[in-house]
Design a protein around this motif. Structure first.
Motif, short mmCIF file in Angstrom:
data_model
loop_
_atom_site.label_atom_id
_atom_site.label_comp_id
_atom_site.label_asym_id
_atom_site.label_seq_id
_atom_site.Cartn_x
_atom_site.Cartn_y
_atom_site.Cartn_z
N VAL A 1 0.84 -1.25 -0.04
CA VAL A 1 0.54 -0.12 -0.05
C VAL A 1 0.97 1.46 -0.28
O VAL A 1 1.75 1.67 0.72
N LEU A 2 1.10 2.44 -0.44
CA LEU A 2 1.50 3.79 -0.95
C LEU A 2 -0.17 4.26 -0.69
O LEU A 2 -0.71 4.83 -1.21
N ILE B 1 3.39 12.49 0.46
CA ILE B 1 2.70 14.20 0.88
C ILE B 1 3.01 15.37 0.27
O ILE B 1 4.30 15.13 0.28
N VAL B 2 1.84 15.65 -0.36
CA VAL B 2 1.98 16.12 -1.51
C VAL B 2 1.94 17.29 -1.19
O VAL B 2 1.51 18.54 -0.53
N SER B 3 2.92 18.48 -0.93
CA SER B 3 3.09 19.90 -0.74
C SER B 3 2.21 21.17 -1.46
O SER B 3 2.07 21.22 -2.22
N LYS C 1 4.31 10.38 -10.92
CA LYS C 1 5.50 9.12 -11.44
C LYS C 1 6.17 7.93 -9.89
O LYS C 1 6.18 7.83 -10.13
N ALA C 2 6.36 8.83 -8.97
CA ALA C 2 6.31 8.34 -7.72
C ALA C 2 5.34 7.10 -7.47
O ALA C 2 5.56 6.04 -7.35
N VAL C 3 4.03 7.40 -8.39
CA VAL C 3 3.26 6.37 -8.11
C VAL C 3 3.10 5.12 -9.07
O VAL C 3 3.31 4.11 -8.94
N ASN D 1 5.83 4.65 -10.38
CA ASN D 1 7.40 3.62 -10.49
C ASN D 1 6.74 1.73 -9.41
O ASN D 1 7.32 1.57 -9.30
N PHE D 2 5.79 2.58 -8.26
CA PHE D 2 5.75 2.51 -7.37
C PHE D 2 4.92 0.89 -7.98
O PHE D 2 5.43 -0.85 -7.52
N LEU D 3 3.68 0.94 -8.36
CA LEU D 3 3.06 0.37 -9.40
C LEU D 3 3.16 -0.85 -10.66
O LEU D 3 3.47 -2.13 -10.77
N VAL D 4 4.66 -0.84 -11.61
CA VAL D 4 5.47 -0.80 -11.86
C VAL D 4 6.62 -1.78 -11.70
O VAL D 4 6.88 -2.84 -12.78
N ASN D 5 7.51 -1.22 -10.93
CA ASN D 5 8.59 -1.86 -10.17
C ASN D 5 8.57 -2.07 -9.32
O ASN D 5 7.87 -2.66 -8.55
N ASP D 6 8.92 -3.25 -9.23
CA ASP D 6 9.64 -5.07 -7.89
C ASP D 6 10.44 -4.45 -7.18
O ASP D 6 10.87 -3.18 -6.92
#
Length: 220
Positions: A167-168, A192-194, A211-213, A215-220
């Motif tokens: 979970v993110l 946390i989005v400023s 982009k962070a999401v 990477n979270f979804l597609v990276n191992d």
């Protein structure tokens, strides 16, 4: 737009996506006035059944915004093993407190209301009258009392707490619809989005989390 942007970036990584608007929401037809958590759950359940039957050999993840996180949490035990990753954007999880917070903030124009002080202005007798009204109004539609009567004692704040690696949590630190403090402990991994608001649609916000999401979804 945030979901379209995210899905387009997923396509560039050769990842397919399915976007769902619940009945009566945004691009979907139907009557929003009939909404309840259970009603939306039936629609999500229909989609997950389709995915399980047709893509059982694929990793499947889910991205939820606001109320849809509560819909996912409604029966999360059933989906523990189905989803490889879960992203919660400004999740509306503590229905009990958030409905009361929104009631106070909308009906008190004289004081500054925030998550820390709203309870000081809460009037339970007025709140009970509010729950049973038939003329609730959302941003774009009328809303029947069923949602409030069935949800005002639901709290999903801890529903994702044990899924630490899956979970993110993404949240704007200036969200006044679902204050970050209402769900700050829902899971360990956070973005946390400023200055971010509830929708996190503006480019200056999307630059901080999309982009962070991805990477979270597609990276191992």
């Amino acid at each position: 737009k945030k979901f379209r942007v995210l899905s387009e970036w997923l396509v560039e990584r050769d990842v397919a996506s399915l976007r769902l608007d619940f009945v009566g929401c945004w691009l979907s037809s139907g009557d929003f006035g009939n909404v309840t958590i259970a009603y939306w759950f039936e629609q999500l359940h229909f989609v997950t059944d389709y995915l399980k039957k047709n893509f059982s050999d694929c990793d499947i993840s889910i991205v939820c915004h606001s109320m849809s996180a509560a819909v996912l949490a409604y029966w999360i035990e059933q989906w523990y093993s189905m989803f490889d990753r879960i992203v919660l954007i400004a999740p509306w999880l503590n229905q009990t407190k958030l409905i009361r917070y929104r009631f106070v903030s909308k009906n008190n124009k004289e004081a500054f209301i925030d998550w820390d002080n709203y309870i000081n202005y809460f009037d339970d007798s007025k709140f009970q009258n509010f729950l049973h009204r038939e003329d609730h109004v959302s941003k774009t539609s009328y809303l029947k009392k069923d949602y409030f009567l069935t949800s005002n004692n639901l709290d999903f704040s801890q529903s994702f707490h044990d899924l630490t690696t899956k979970v993110l949590h993404v949240h704007g630190d200036m969200d006044t619809v679902v204050p970050f403090q209402s769900v700050k402990d829902c899971c360990d991994h956070k973005i946390i989005v400023s200055w971010g608001d509830h929708d996190l649609e503006k480019p200056i916000y999307r630059e901080q989390w999309v982009k962070a999401v991805l990477n979270f979804l597609v990276n191992d």
